[in-house]
Enzyme design. Structure first.
Site, PDB file in Angstrom:
ATOM      1  N   LYS A 146       0.749  -1.157   0.110  1.00 23.29           N
ATOM      2  CA  LYS A 146       0.142   0.211   0.076  1.00 23.29           C
ATOM      3  C   LYS A 146       0.772   1.220   0.110  1.00 23.29           C
ATOM      4  CE  LYS A 146      -4.438  -1.895   1.085  1.00 23.29           C
ATOM      5  NZ  LYS A 146      -5.177  -2.193   2.210  1.00 23.29           N
ATOM      6  N   ARG A 192      -3.131 -10.091   5.006  1.00 22.84           N
ATOM      7  CA  ARG A 192      -3.497 -10.193   3.495  1.00 22.84           C
ATOM      8  C   ARG A 192      -2.552  -9.487   2.873  1.00 22.84           C
ATOM      9  NH1 ARG A 192      -6.066  -6.719  -0.144  1.00 22.84           N
ATOM     10  NH2 ARG A 192      -7.767  -7.773  -1.450  1.00 22.84           N
TER      11      ARG A 192
HETATM   12  N1  HH2 Z   1      -7.407  -3.906   0.917  1.00 21.72           N
HETATM   13  C1  HH2 Z   1      -7.664  -3.982  -0.223  1.00 21.72           C
HETATM   14  C2  HH2 Z   1      -8.975  -4.846  -0.655  1.00 21.72           C
HETATM   15  N2  HH2 Z   1      -9.627  -5.700   0.272  1.00 21.72           N
HETATM   16  N3  HH2 Z   1      -9.895  -6.186   2.258  1.00 21.72           N
HETATM   17  C3  HH2 Z   1      -9.546  -6.211   3.824  1.00 21.72           C
HETATM   18  N4  HH2 Z   1     -10.310  -6.897   4.520  1.00 21.72           N
HETATM   19  N5  HH2 Z   1      -8.422  -5.440   4.237  1.00 21.72           N
HETATM   20  C4  HH2 Z   1      -7.847  -4.431   3.330  1.00 21.72           C
HETATM   21  O1  HH2 Z   1      -7.015  -4.016   3.807  1.00 21.72           O
HETATM   22  C5  HH2 Z   1      -7.927  -4.574   1.882  1.00 21.72           C
HETATM   23  C6  HH2 Z   1      -9.171  -5.383   1.559  1.00 21.72           C
HETATM   24  C7  HH2 Z   1      -7.042  -3.330  -1.384  1.00 21.72           C
HETATM   25  O2  HH2 Z   1      -5.974  -3.763  -1.949  1.00 21.72           O
HETATM   26  P1  HH2 Z   1      -5.882  -4.440  -3.159  1.00 21.72           P
HETATM   27  O3  HH2 Z   1      -6.865  -5.567  -3.226  1.00 21.72           O
HETATM   28  O4  HH2 Z   1      -4.635  -5.107  -3.428  1.00 21.72           O
HETATM   29  O5  HH2 Z   1      -6.292  -3.480  -4.154  1.00 21.72           O
HETATM   30  P2  HH2 Z   1      -7.509  -3.133  -5.087  1.00 21.72           P
HETATM   31  O6  HH2 Z   1      -8.510  -2.776  -4.073  1.00 21.72           O
HETATM   32  O7  HH2 Z   1      -7.168  -1.975  -5.907  1.00 21.72           O
HETATM   33  O8  HH2 Z   1      -8.089  -4.205  -5.996  1.00 21.72           O
END
Ligand code: HH2
Length: 282
Positions: A223, A258
Site C-alpha cells: 500500500k 492479506r
Molecule cells: N485492502 C484492499 C482490498 N480488500 N480487504 C480487507 N479486509 N482489508 C484490506 O486492507 C483490503 C481488502 C485493497 O488492496 P488490493 O486488493 O490489493 O487492491 P484493489 O482494491 O485496488 O483491488
C-alpha cells in the site's frame, strides 16, 4: 501445517499467523490490475500462492483503490465465474472480497467460506443476513467514507479509538443480523480513508483492537504508506516494507495478513515463529 476455517477464526487465541493471499480478478487494482483477469492466469497465481504458504485465498472482482468506480454485481460474477470454483477445487479456503450480497451468494455457492466486506455490511445489509444464514466467516473492515473520495482529507481526533468504536458497532450490527460472534474477523482497513500517520497509529495500536476479542486482519500489502516510508513508488517494490509492517502487526497481536507476496511473508513468519518458540516473546 494446513489450517482450517476454525483455526483461522481462533487464531487470536492460538497466536498462529495465517496468510491471506490476494487474487484480484480486475482490470484496475492498484498493484496487480489486469494481471489475473484471464482465468488461466488467475488459477496459476492461486496455485502459486497456495504452494508458497497461503492459508486463505481472497478473491475480489472490484477494485477498492482510492478513486475507483463501482463494479456491478453482474460484472463481478462474470469475472469470478471461471476462477472461483477452480480455486475452491484446489482445496483452498476461499474468501470473497465484495460488498454485494448477490456476489457473496454466488461465491458461497461455489465453495467460498469467508465473506470479506470492506464496507462491514453498510453497503448491502443483506450480506450480514447471508453470512448469518450460511454460518460462514465474516470480515468487518473499517473505511472512512467511500473508495471514490476516501483519501481526500481524512481526519480523526483519535484514530485508534474511533476505529475500535466503529468495529465494535459493526460487530453488534452483525450479531443483530444473526451472525455468531465466533465467525467474525475485524480489520482496521489500512489505507481506507487514512493518511500515513493514521495507518501507523493503527498498526501501533493493534492491542486496542484485539481487546474486542476477535482475530485482527491487516492488509498492508504494497500500500501507498509503505511507499511513503521507503521511497518505493512502484507497488511491486514494496515487498520488504509490506513484510515488515505485517511482522510488526503480528508482534502486536494481529494474526491474519492479506498479502500479494505470500512467499516473502511465509519466510519471515517461519523465522519469527522459530525465535519465539526458543525464548520468551518480547
Ligand atoms: N485492502 C484492499 C482490498 N480488500 N480487504 C480487507 N479486509 N482489508 C484490506 O486492507 C483490503 C481488502 C485493497 O488492496 P488490493 O486488493 O490489493 O487492491 P484493489 O482494491 O485496488 O483491488
Amino acid at each position: 501445517m494446513k489450517l482450517n476455517l476454525d483455526d483461522i477464526l481462533n487464531s487470536h487465541l492460538t497466536a498462529r499467523a495465517a496468510i491471506v493471499g490476494i487474487l484480484n480478478v480486475t482490470p484496475d487494482s492498484f498493484s496487480d490490475g489486469g494481471r489475473f483477469l484471464d482465468p488461466e492466469a488467475a488459477r496459476r497465481q492461486a496455485k502459486r500462492m497456495i504452494d508458497e504458504g497461503a492459508d486463505v485465498i481472497d478473491i475480489g472482482a472490484e477494485s477498492t483503490r482510492p478513486g475507483s468506480d463501482r463494479v456491478s454485481a453482474d460484472e463481478q460474477i462474470t469475472r469470478l465465474r471461471d476462477v472461483l470454483p477452480a480455486v475452491t477445487a484446489m482445496g483452498a479456503i476461499v474468501s470473497i472480497d465484495t460488498t454485494r450480497s448477490e456476489v457473496a451468494a454466488f461465491a458461497l455457492e461455489a465453495g467460498a467460506t469467508i465473506i470479506n466486506d470492506v464496507s462491514a455490511g453498510r453497503d448491502d445489509g443483506g450480506i450480514l443476513s447471508l453470512a448469518a444464514s450460511r454460518g460462514v466467516g465474516l470480515v468487518l473492515m473499517h473505511m472512512l467514507g467511500e473508495p471514490k473520495g476516501m483519501q481526500k482529507d481524512p481526519r480523526y481526533r483519535n484514530v485508534v479509538a474511533e476505529v475500535r468504536d466503529f468495529l465494535a458497532a459493526r460487530i453488534e450490527a452483525a450479531l443483530a443480523a444473526g451472525v455468531r460472534r465466533e465467525r467474525i474477523i475485524i480489520d482496521p482497513g489500512i489505507g481506507f480513508g487514512k493518511k500515513l500517520e493514521h495507518n501507523l497509529a493503527l498498526l501501533a495500536g493493534i492491542a486496542t483492537l484485539c481487546r474486542l476479542g476477535r482475530p485482527v486482519l491487516i492488509g498492508a500489502s504494497r500500500k501507498r504508506f509503505i511507499g511513503e516510508l521507503t521511497g518505493q513508488s512502484e507497488p511491486a517494490g514494496r515487498v520488504f516494507g509490506s513484510v515488515a509492517a505485517s511482522l510488526a502487526a503480528y508482534r502486536r497481536g494481529a494474526t491474519l495478513f492479506r498479502m500479494h507476496d505470500v512467499g516473502a511473508l511465509a519466510s519471515a513468519l517461519a523465522i519469527e515463529d522459530a525465535i519465539n518458540r526458543s525464548g520468551p516473546k518480547k
